[in-house]
Design an enzyme around this catalytic site. Structure first.
Site, PDB file in Angstrom:
ATOM      1  CD  GLN A   1      82.590  79.698  76.167  1.00  0.00           C
ATOM      2  OE1 GLN A   1      83.544  80.091  76.831  1.00  0.00           O
ATOM      3  NE2 GLN A   1      82.148  80.336  75.096  1.00  0.00           N
TER       4      GLN A   1
ATOM      5  NE  ARG B   1      83.774  83.081  74.189  1.00  0.00           N
ATOM      6  CZ  ARG B   1      84.557  82.214  73.560  1.00  0.00           C
ATOM      7  NH1 ARG B   1      85.579  81.663  74.185  1.00  0.00           N
ATOM      8  NH2 ARG B   1      84.311  81.885  72.303  1.00  0.00           N
TER       9      ARG B   1
ATOM     10  CE1 TYR C   1      73.865  85.007  74.149  1.00  0.00           C
ATOM     11  CE2 TYR C   1      72.506  85.675  72.315  1.00  0.00           C
ATOM     12  CZ  TYR C   1      72.821  85.750  73.649  1.00  0.00           C
ATOM     13  OH  TYR C   1      72.105  86.574  74.470  1.00  0.00           O
ATOM     14  CD  GLU C   2      80.496  86.546  72.497  1.00  0.00           C
ATOM     15  OE1 GLU C   2      81.618  86.579  72.021  1.00  0.00           O
ATOM     16  OE2 GLU C   2      79.560  87.277  72.102  1.00  0.00           O
ATOM     17  N   GLY C   3      80.088  81.445  71.517  1.00  0.00           N
ATOM     18  CA  GLY C   3      80.823  80.185  71.724  1.00  0.00           C
ATOM     19  C   GLY C   3      79.974  79.200  72.504  1.00  0.00           C
TER      20      GLY C   3
END
Lengths: 592, 592
Positions: free
Chosen positions: A441, A294, A434-436
Site C-alpha cells: 500500500q 481496500r 490481505y488485499e495488498g
C-alpha cells in the site's frame, strides 16, 4: 464473553453532522434522511449485536473443517447467514436491477462496519461475494450479469477472488495457472490458488470463483493475466445448477485468526471457466474494484478496534483494582475501577479517538467512491484513489495496535482465550496483510498515486485542508485546539512530499525508504482533518442547542486528545523520511 | 519451520568490546575471558538451536493437557529438559554451595536469551525455578535452603510463583488465600491461584510452590501478605519425598500463546506450607528478586524479536517477489529477493537495530545487578532499580512490535500457522503482561523510582550520558552520527522529567498520564546510549585493525539507523507528556 453494540449515534453524527449527506448532490443521497438512515442502522445494529456477535467467539474456537471435500462452517453460521440473506443485507448497495437495494456505498460501508465488528470471519462470506459481484457488474457481459448477479446479490450463491499462488502473492506476473481456450468459447482452467477466503463452505448452493490465469501464448508477466468466472456448479441455460466443475478445496489453512472463515487451497483441474472482461486485461478488471475492496479492509481495522475498545471499556469500568491516587472513588468497594487510573484512560482515549476519527475517514472515502461512481466525478475518483492505500494501510495498522491496547487493559485475563479479546487481536492482524500487504500500500501511495495526473490529487487534498483552515480561521473555539495542530501536521506532510520530489527522481529508494512513514503521516493528517471537521460539527450542534450536550462535548474532548496526543506523530514520520535511504540501503544482504 | 541460531558473536561483542567485563572490578568477572565465555555461549547455542528450537512449533501446536490431575507437557519436552538439567544450565549463575556454577548474572542473562529465543514456553519451566530458588536463597532459613536448593538448582524439582487470584492481579492487597498457623510451626494454606506458569507438569519429581497468602488476624491489605513454601510432595527429614500435599491443578488455561507451558489454576486445600521470610513481609520477599525477574522478562521481549528477525531475514533473502526499482538484481530468477525492496529493509533494520541495542541494554542491566549483589554497590542497585521497569516495559513492547514486523515480511504466509512466525507474535505478547503489566511498570517508574533517594539515580543516569558525550566529544567519527542525536534525545528525557517535577506535585495525574510515554522515552535514550557505546567500540576495533571489518562496519550502519530512525521518537513522547492530563482525565467514565 465479549459483546458488541453498534455505534449508531456516532455513525449518524458522521453521516449527518459531518458529511451532511442529504445536502450533497450525489444521486441517491437526497433519500438519506436521518430517520431513514437511523432505521437501517438500528436494524443492522440489532442483527449484528444479537445474531452475529454471539457467534464470533464460538466460530473462532470451532473453526472450519474439511472432510471428504466438504467444508463445514462453525455451528450457527448457516442459520445466521440465512437471516442475513433474508434481511437483504448483502445487496444493500447493489443495483435494484439484480435484486439489490441500490443504496449508496456510504450506507453499505456504515452497515459494513457493524457486520465486521460483530463477526469479521462471518462477514467475509458475503463481503467477498460483494466484491465478486461488483467485478461481474463492471466487466461482465449482459448474459453473465443475468446469469450470476441475481443469485450473488441475494447471496444464494457466494463468490471468491482467486489471485495468490504458492510462489506469488504481490508479484502476480509469475502466475502459473493456465486457461486453455475451448472451441465453445469457454476455457479450461488448471492450477493451484492459495489463501482463498470462503473458497468452499456449506452455506450456499453455488460458489462463483473469479480466477486469474494466463492464456497460453499471451504476453509475459502481469500483462498476460486474464480473469475468469469459474462456478463450483456449472449453470445451465435455464439458470438451474448443472454438473460439478473441476474445482475443489485441497486444504483449509490453519491461521492465526479469522478461524470462522474457511481459507482454502483451491485446486483447478481443467475446470470450465468463462472470460470476464477482456483477454489479458485481468489485472485491470481486478483494479476497478480495488478501491472499494481496500477501503473495506481499512474498515475492518477500524471495526476490530471498535469492538475491542467497547469490551476493554466495559472491563475498565467493572474490574476493581487499585485506588485513584488523587482520592478513593469507590469507597464502598474493595478497590476503584480500572478506569480511574490515568494510564488506563490514556489507552482508552487512544482507542476511542482512533475509532471515531477512523470512522469519519472511512465514510468520507466511501462518499468519494459514490461521487466517483454515481457522478463520474474524475476528481473524486482521483482523490479516493490517492486515499485508498492510506485508508487501507493506516487504519489496519492502527486498528491492530488498538486491539493490542484493548487486550492490555485486561491484564493477564486478556491473554486467556476465554476473555475473547485475544481474538480481536488475532482477527485484526490479517487486515494488515490481505488485499495488498501494507508495505505494498505504501509503495502504491508513494510510487504511483502521489504522481498520478501530475500530482493533481495530492494538491487537491492540501487545498482541502487549507480551505478548511481558512474558512474557519475566525472560529476561536476551533483554532488553538484543532486548526493549529492540523496546520502543523499538514506542513509535515508537505515537507515529506517535498523531500520525495527533491530526492526521489535521483534515487527512487530515497522516497521508497520513507514510503511506510509517509503512509502513516498521511493517515494522521487525514484523521486530524476528520477531527477538525467533527470538532466544528460538534460546536455547531452545541451552538444550535442540541439535546444531547454531553455527546457533543465528549466529541470535543476526544478530538482534542487526538490533536494533542496522536497527531504529533507526524513530526516523527517526517524525521524518519528526511533521513533518506542511506542507512536503509547500505548493508549488503549478506551482512544483515 | 523456523530455525534459530544463537547470536554468539554479537553477545561476545557486548560482553568484551562494550562492557569490557574482565576489566570490571566485580567479583567473578575476571574469569570471564573471551575464550571462556565463547565456549559457554557456543555450547548454549548448540543446545538451544539443535534441541530446544525444534520443539518450539510442536510444543505450540500440541500444548499441555490435563487428565485426572496429571499434566502432560508436549512430546519431547521431558527428554529435552533432562538434557538441559544434565548440562547444568539451570544453575549456571546459582551458588556452587547448592550445586550451581556460581557464574555472574550477566552470563546467566546472555545464555538465558538463547534459551528464551529458542523456546520461550519450555524455558519458563526452569526460569521460574530459578526465580523461586533465588527467593529461598535470599529469605530461607539454612534448613530451608538445604532442603530445597540443591534439588531446585539442579532442576530435579521445579518451582513456581503464586501471586494472582481471580479477582486480583496488580492489587494483591485484596488477596483471599489464607494461611492458618499450626502447632508445629507450619501453616495450612487454602485458596485459589490463577495464571500459575509451570504449576503442574510431568518433568520433575517435585514442584516447590511459593505462595502468597494472608495469616488471619494480620494487617489489612498488602501489609498482611506472607510468603510460603508449599511443596507438591512434602519432603521428609532425610530429603526423600513424603505424602502428596493438598495442592492440585484445577485447569489449564487456553492462552493466545506459550502453549508449551502449562498455565494452571492451582487449588490449595489446607495444603501444608512453611513461612519463607518474615510474617506479613511477603511482598518484600517477592520484591528482592523483582529486578532480576523483570529484567528476565524484558529479555524475553528481545529474544522473541531476535528469533523472529532471523527467520524474517531468511525469508526476505529467499522469497522472490518483484524487482528492484533501481535495476534487476537477480537476472537469472523470475524475480528479485524481497530484501532488495527498501520497505522490507526498513522493517528488517528496525528489527535488527532494536534487537542489538536491546541486547546491550539487557546485559548492561544484568551487569548492574552483579555489581549490586556481588559488591553491595548501592548506587548500582539504585540505578538498576530505576532501569528495571524500562527494561521490562520498553523491551517487551518493542519486542512484540518487532515480531509483528517480522510476521509482516512473510505476507500472507505469516498469517498461516505453518510458517511458525505467528507463534513468535503470540508468545511475545505475554511478556507485556506478566511480571507486572507494562502500565504498572510505567507507574512504578514514574510514581516511585524517579523520586527514590531524592532522584539521585535518575541524576546518575543523566551524568552517565553526559560523561560519555563529554569524554568522546573529540571523536569526530562518533559526534554527528551518535553523540549529537543522543544529546538531543537525552534533552527530551530531561524536559519530560522537568514537566513531571513542575506539575506532578500539584496534580499526580499530570505525571501519571505521561508515565507510559516516559517509559518509552527513557527506553529510547537507553538504546541510544547503548548504540553510542557500541559505535565507539566498533570504531575502536576498526582502528585496532580487527579481523572482521565487516562485522564492525555493519554495527556502525545499524547504529546510525537507530539514531536516525528510531531515536527521534523521543520528541513525540515528550510532546505527549507535555500535553498533560487534561484530555486524559476530562471525561466522566460514563461518557467514554
Amino acid at each position: 464473553m465479549p459483546s458488541y453494540t453498534a455505534p449508531v449515534k456516532d455513525m449518524q453524527f458522521i453521516l449527518h453532522n459531518v458529511l451532511n449527506v442529504t445536502a450533497q448532490d450525489v444521486p441517491g443521497y437526497a433519500e438519506l434522511e436521518a430517520d431513514f438512515t437511523s432505521a437501517i442502522l438500528e436494524e443492522a445494529g440489532k442483527l449484528t449485536s444479537e445474531v452475529l456477535a454471539p457467534l464470533n467467539a464460538t466460530g473462532d474456537a470451532e473453526g472450519c473443517t474439511l472432510e471428504n471435500g466438504v467444508v463445514r462452517t462453525p455451528a450457527g453460521f448457516k442459520a445466521a447467514f440465512d437471516q442475513v440473506r433474508d434481511g437483504g443485507w448483502p445487496g444493500l448497495d447493489l443495483p435494484e436491477q439484480y435484486g439489490g437495494q441500490g443504496m449508496p456505498y456510504v450506507m453499505g460501508s456504515a452497515v459494513g462496519e457493524f457486520f465486521s465488528a460483530a463477526n469479521q470471519a462471518f462477514t467475509m462470506y458475503h463481503g467477498l461475494t460483494h466484491g465478486a459481484a461488483s467485478a461481474i457488474l463492471a466487466h461482465g457481459t449482459e448474459q453473465q450479469k443475468d446469469t450470476y448477479l441475481p443469485k450473488m446479490v441475494s447471496c444464494e450463491w457466494t463468490g471468491t477472488m482467486n489471485l495468490t499462488e504458492p510462489h506469488c502473492g504481490t508479484d502476480l506476473g509469475m502466475m502459473r495457472s493456465k486457461a486453455v481456450p475451448q472451441e465453445d468459447g469457454s476455457y479450461k482452467i488448471s492450477g493451484q490458488k492459495i489463501f482463498i477466503s470462503a473458497g468452499e463452505h456449506d452455506m450456499a448452493d453455488n460458489i462463483i470463483h473469479l480466477v486469474l490465469a494466463k492464456i497460453p501464448g499471451g504476453p509475459e508477466g502481469i500483462k498476460g493475466v486474464s480473469l475468469f468466472i469459474v462456478p463450483k456448479f456449472l449453470v445451465k441455460d435455464d439458470g438451474s445448477l448443472g454438473e460439478r466443475n473441476g474445482v475443489s478445496c485441497g486444504k483449509i489453512e490453519e491461521k492465526m485468526g479469522i478461524h470462522g472463515n474457511s481459507t482454502c487451497v483451491m485446486n483447478y483441474d481443467e475446470a470450465t471457466g468463462y472470460l470476464l472482461g477482456q483477454e489479458h486485461k485481468g489485472m485491470r478488471a481486478m483494479f476497478t474494484m480495488m478501491n472499494e475492496a481496500r477501503i473495506g479492509v481499512g474498515m475492518q481495522g477500524l471495526a476490530q478496534a471498535e469492538v475491542a475498545y467497547q469490551n476493554a471499556l466495559d472491563y475498565a469500568k467493572e474490574r476493581l483494582q487499585g485506588r485513584d491516587v488523587t482520592g478513593v472513588k469507590n469507597p464502598d468497594g474493595p478497590a476503584d475501577p480500572l478506569i480511574v487510573h490515568p494510564d488506563i484512560r490514556r489507552s482508552l482515549m487512544d482507542q476511542k479517538s482512533f475509532a471515531e476519527g477512523a470512522r469519519a475517514f472511512m465514510l468520507w472515502g466511501a462518499s468519494l467512491v459514490d461521487r466517483a461512481h454515481r457522478m463520474e466525478d474524475k476528481d473524486a475518483d482521483g482523490l479516493v484513489s490517492l486515499m485508498t492505500p492510506v485508508i487501507k494501510g493506516f487504519l489496519t495498522d492502527q486498528g491492530f495496535d488498538m486491539t493490542v491496547l484493548a487486550q492490555q487493559v485486561y491484564g493477564g485475563h486478556g491473554y486467556i482465550e476465554e476473555s475473547g479479546v485475544s481474538q480481536f487481536v488475532r482477527d485484526a492482524r490479517i487486515a494488515m496483510i490481505y488485499e495488498g500487504a501494507n508495505g505494498v500500500q505504501a509503495l502504491d501511495l508513494v510510487g504511483r498515486k502521489l504522481a498520478t495526473d501530475g500530482g493533481k490529487h495530492v494538491m487537491a487534498f492540501f487545498d482541502l485542508v487549507k480551505s478548511f483552515i481558512k474558512d474557519n480561521e475566525g472560529n476561536e473555539a476551533l483554532k488553538a485546539d484543532f486548526l493549529d495542530p492540523l496546520k502543523a501536521a499538514s506542513k509535515d506532510l508537505q515537507a515529506a512530499g517535498m523531500f520525495f520530489m527533491q530526492n526521489g527522481m535521483k534515487n527512487p529508494n530515497a522516497a521508497l525508504a520513507g514510503s511506510y512513514d509517509f503512509m502513516h503521516l498521511f493517515g494522521h493528517v487525514c484523521l486530524g482533518l476528520m477531527w477538525a471537521q467533527m470538532g466544528k460539527a460538534a460546536l455547531t450542534a452545541l451552538e444550535a442547542g442540541a439535546d444531547d450536550e454531553t455527546f457533543y462535548r465528549t466529541k470535543l474532548t476526544t478530538g482534542r486528545y487526538y490533536m494533542q496526543r496522536r497527531l504529533p506523530a507526524t513530526a516523527l514520520h517526517l524525521a524518519r523520511i528526511n533521513s533518506g535511504a542511506d542507512t536503509v540501503m547500505e548493508l549488503e544482504a549478506a551482512n544483515f
